[in-house]
Design an enzyme around this catalytic site. Structure first.
Site, short mmCIF file in Angstrom:
data_model
loop_
_atom_site.label_atom_id
_atom_site.label_comp_id
_atom_site.label_asym_id
_atom_site.label_seq_id
_atom_site.Cartn_x
_atom_site.Cartn_y
_atom_site.Cartn_z
N HIS A 34 0.82 -1.22 0.00
CA HIS A 34 0.00 0.00 0.00
C HIS A 34 0.85 1.27 0.00
O HIS A 34 0.39 2.34 0.38
CB HIS A 34 -0.97 0.01 1.20
CG HIS A 34 -2.09 -0.97 1.07
ND1 HIS A 34 -3.24 -0.70 0.38
CD2 HIS A 34 -2.22 -2.24 1.54
CE1 HIS A 34 -4.05 -1.77 0.43
NE2 HIS A 34 -3.44 -2.71 1.12
N ASP A 169 1.63 -3.63 -9.17
CA ASP A 169 1.24 -4.93 -9.70
C ASP A 169 1.57 -5.03 -11.19
O ASP A 169 2.13 -6.03 -11.66
CB ASP A 169 -0.25 -5.18 -9.48
CG ASP A 169 -0.61 -5.27 -8.01
OD1 ASP A 169 0.31 -5.36 -7.17
OD2 ASP A 169 -1.82 -5.26 -7.70
#
Length: 385
Positions: A34, A169
């Site tokens: 995060h 990602d």
């Protein structure tokens, strides 16, 4: 590989043509969760669990897509690309972003399948998006480089799917390099490869078998909370652009007592960036024990301050702590389910597997499935027939 043969045969039977075959891997992230959408640092790698695509061109401006594992089909027109709120959006979003960017092509066929456990936090969506973009770039000679493609994938998920994910990602899946981790600066996209010197140590994922039903809504909420913290601090420090620029001293002085929830969210991100930089130093010194302790610290922050863990993930990490063959463990991915990532001595794999499967079942009445991962190259062609 049996799966590739299946995809090739299915494509040939359905579309009467030989396909281009693409492998687009999932990813693990050793530390730095995060932090990407807060312009921080991450330390991911592409793994040998992947989405495989068989693709070929059409000439009628349509797209025909088969989700092999789901036994579902989507057919549509390039002229009408609207969200369906199904799996097809990860493909349609990439197509829509390419067309918005001015890249035109006459349609395509695609059959895809994969070996990435769904809902495990290994970024199957990014792998699929990257695979589609890479395939279209190859099929139609669009001239996009890998950075262009992964940015398209991120925009597809942000703007078409509606998940405000960061760049990590897509970057890890597209840019992965065998036997290396990527130290990525999510602000500048500067990156370096670092050899993963972990002889005798395995990367083991323990799947909680909890699917993250909250992840999209809560992900967007966490991002908004971080942005709220930045806006508040900018009234005192106008030069701040993101949490990357924030120190714990700033948070302690201005947020701890006035906005305790926002303080905890922001404190986690600031501390996680520090943990990652310390972790890179530990890896460079081949100090896996020190790196493992930083992983435990990461999980503590994710669970207590960022509140994106769940009881099952906490239990998996607590069990791992009790095994002497485990260097470190933490939850990985968006949260609310999915996998923990563990660094385990290879000679301890059997005893670790036995301990965690028995203890997890006893404490949760759920099974856990273990995946031992190898680091591999990013998205690419398997063979061009």
């Amino acid at each position: 590989m049996h799966l590739l043969n299946q995809l090739t045969t299915s494509f040939q039977q359905l579309f009467q043509a030989d396909p281009l075959l693409i492998c687009s891997p999932g990813r693990v992230n050793l530390i730095g969760e995060h932090t990407d959408y807060n312009e921080g640092f991450v330390l991911p790698a592409a793994i040998d669990k992947a989405i495989y695509l068989a693709v070929g061109p059409r000439t009628d401006h349509e797209l025909h897509v088969v989700a092999h594992d789901l036994n579902k089909t989507f057919q549509g027109s390039l002229a009408h690309l609207e969200p369906t709120h199904t799996w097809a959006d990860y493909i349609l979003g990439v197509v829509a972003q390419m067309r918005l960017a001015g890249y035109d092509f006459p349609g395509f066929n695609c059959i895809f399948s994969g070996t990435i456990p769904m809902g495990a936090g290994l970024s199957s969506s990014a792998a699929l998006e990257n695979g589609v973009g890479f395939a279209l770039n190859e099929l139609f000679g669009l001239g996009l480089d890998r950075i262009d493609l992964l940015k398209l994938s991120q925009r597809a998920e942000n703007e078409f799917v509606g998940a405000k994910v960061g760049i990590m990602d897509m970057f890890a899946s597209m840019m992965g390099k065998a036997d290396n981790v990527i130290k990525l600066d999510c602000r500048s996209l500067e990156y370096t490869y670092a050899p993963l010197q972990m002889d005798g140590i395995s990367i083991v994922l323990c799947d909680s078998q909890v699917k993250h039903s909250l992840v999209t809504s809560e992900y967007n909420t966490r991002r908004a909370e971080c942005e709220a913290g930045v806006r508040f601090l900018q009234t005192f420090y106008p030069e701040i652009k993101s949490l990357r620029d924030v120190t714990m001293e700033m948070l302690d002085q201005h947020l701890r007592d006035t906005e305790p929830l926002i303080y905890r969210r922001c404190a986690y991100v600031v501390q996680e960036n520090a943990r990652l930089l310390a972790g890179v130093e530990a890896l460079e010194a081949n100090d896996i024990a020190a790196f493992g302790q930083l992983m435990y610290g990461s999980h503590e922050g994710l669970s207590k301050n960022y509140e994106v863990s769940c009881p099952e993930l906490d239990i998996l990490v607590d069990i791992a702590r009790t095994h002497p063959g485990v260097f470190g463990a933490r939850m990985m991915g968006g949260g609310f389910g999915g996998c923990t990532i563990n660094l385990v001595r290879e000679e301890a794999l059997d005893s670790f597997t036995e301990l965690i499967t028995k203890q997890y079942k006893a404490q949760t009445a759920k099974d856990t499935y273990l995946h031992v991962c190898k680091i591999q190259n990013g998205t690419g062609i398997i063979k061009n027939q």
